[in-house]
Motif scaffolding. Structure first.
Motif, PDB file in Angstrom:
ATOM      1  N   ARG A 159     -62.846 -53.649  24.743  1.00  0.00           N
ATOM      2  CA  ARG A 159     -62.154 -52.751  23.828  1.00  0.00           C
ATOM      3  C   ARG A 159     -61.692 -51.527  24.620  1.00  0.00           C
ATOM      4  NH1 ARG A 159     -61.405 -54.602  19.674  1.00  0.00           N
ATOM      5  NH2 ARG A 159     -63.435 -54.792  18.745  1.00  0.00           N
ATOM      6  N   SER A 209     -68.115 -55.770  20.436  1.00  0.00           N
ATOM      7  CA  SER A 209     -67.137 -56.715  20.982  1.00  0.00           C
ATOM      8  C   SER A 209     -66.684 -56.237  22.354  1.00  0.00           C
ATOM      9  CB  SER A 209     -65.942 -56.868  20.042  1.00  0.00           C
ATOM     10  OG  SER A 209     -65.380 -55.623  19.736  1.00  0.00           O
ATOM     11  N   GLN A 210     -66.310 -57.176  23.191  1.00  0.00           N
ATOM     12  CA  GLN A 210     -66.000 -56.896  24.592  1.00  0.00           C
ATOM     13  C   GLN A 210     -64.553 -56.444  24.787  1.00  0.00           C
ATOM     14  OE1 GLN A 210     -68.309 -57.081  27.122  1.00  0.00           O
ATOM     15  NE2 GLN A 210     -69.728 -57.350  25.446  1.00  0.00           N
ATOM     16  N   SER A 215     -60.594 -59.175  16.779  1.00  0.00           N
ATOM     17  CA  SER A 215     -59.454 -59.261  17.694  1.00  0.00           C
ATOM     18  C   SER A 215     -58.263 -59.983  17.084  1.00  0.00           C
ATOM     19  CB  SER A 215     -59.874 -59.974  18.981  1.00  0.00           C
ATOM     20  OG  SER A 215     -60.307 -61.287  18.696  1.00  0.00           O
ATOM     21  N   LEU A 227     -69.290 -58.612  16.516  1.00  0.00           N
ATOM     22  CA  LEU A 227     -69.287 -59.429  17.726  1.00  0.00           C
ATOM     23  C   LEU A 227     -67.862 -59.697  18.211  1.00  0.00           C
ATOM     24  CD1 LEU A 227     -72.000 -62.009  16.597  1.00  0.00           C
ATOM     25  CD2 LEU A 227     -72.325 -59.921  17.942  1.00  0.00           C
ATOM     26  N   ASP A 228     -66.921 -59.782  17.274  1.00  0.00           N
ATOM     27  CA  ASP A 228     -65.511 -59.988  17.628  1.00  0.00           C
ATOM     28  C   ASP A 228     -64.647 -59.389  16.525  1.00  0.00           C
ATOM     29  OD1 ASP A 228     -63.118 -60.770  18.784  1.00  0.00           O
ATOM     30  OD2 ASP A 228     -63.753 -62.834  19.116  1.00  0.00           O
ATOM     31  N   ASP A 274     -69.938 -51.671  16.914  1.00  0.00           N
ATOM     32  CA  ASP A 274     -68.955 -52.562  17.535  1.00  0.00           C
ATOM     33  C   ASP A 274     -69.436 -52.929  18.938  1.00  0.00           C
ATOM     34  OD1 ASP A 274     -66.757 -53.944  18.432  1.00  0.00           O
ATOM     35  OD2 ASP A 274     -65.326 -52.320  18.135  1.00  0.00           O
TER      36      ASP A 274
END
Length: 196
Positions: free
Chosen positions: A62, A59-60, A123, A120-121, A57
């Motif tokens: 988190r 993704s930003q 959400s 990458l995402d 993971d």
């Protein structure tokens, strides 16, 4: 403190404790959007065997498994927490569907491809209007298929999937909305593999 006030004090303390417990639990939603049924997934040749390698993971933003927020009041929001983690959800979902279809290799050496996934995402976002809300799920995965006999042979592709639900209160639909996006993303992985 007088003995005759003690039962009232005890009752008030118990009521306050229960209220605080209810408030703390009501201010977050925990979801498990794992996909367990792959009946609607595209066919992959039965001679193909896949082994799930690393699911990472990246993704930003988190924080503690939080994948989004939902409105709980006029000016209050609660976090939506994915438990298990998004990486675990993606890995176990893919393994479950591959196993159902008889396509899961027991180890990397017996696989046609080792599947590595970078998230990458992953959400959820909620938009509110006067009388309704819309819960939007977004999943973006970078998939790498590696030949276990020749690491130089790599096939890469990016999958993006979205799903949305509109209702008066979308909080209770957050799990189903995210599961729909994940199911769609996994179906796209199956389609891409079937074309190889």
């Amino acid at each position: 403190m007088s003995v005759r006030f003690f039962p009232g004090f005890l009752f008030a303390s118990l009521l306050l404790t229960l209220s605080l417990y209810a408030i703390s639990n009501a201010q977050r939603y925990t979801i498990d959007p794992s996909v367990k049924n792959g009946n609607s997934f595209p066919a992959i040749p039965t001679s193909t065997r896949l082994f799930i390698g690393i699911v990472q993971d990246t993704s930003q933003n988190r924080e503690n498994g939080t994948i989004g927020y939902t409105r709980t009041g006029r000016k209050t929001k609660a976090p939506i927490i994915c438990s298990p983690s998004p990486a675990s959800v993606v890995k176990t979902s893919l393994e479950s569907v591959l196993s159902q279809k008889g396509l899961l290799a027991s180890d990397a050496s017996s696989a046609n491809y080792i599947v590595h996934i970078r998230i990458l995402d992953f959400s959820l976002s909620e938009t509110s209007k006067v009388l309704s809300q819309t819960m939007n799920a977004l999943i973006k995965l970078e998939v790498r298929l590696v030949d276990p006999l020749d690491a130089a042979k790599v096939k890469e592709f990016v999958i993006e999937s979205q799903n949305a639900t509109s209702a008066m209160d979308t909080s209770k639909y957050s799990e189903a909305t995210m599961r729909g996006a994940l199911e769609s993303a996994l179906q796209e992985i199956f389609k891409s593999i079937s074309r190889i």
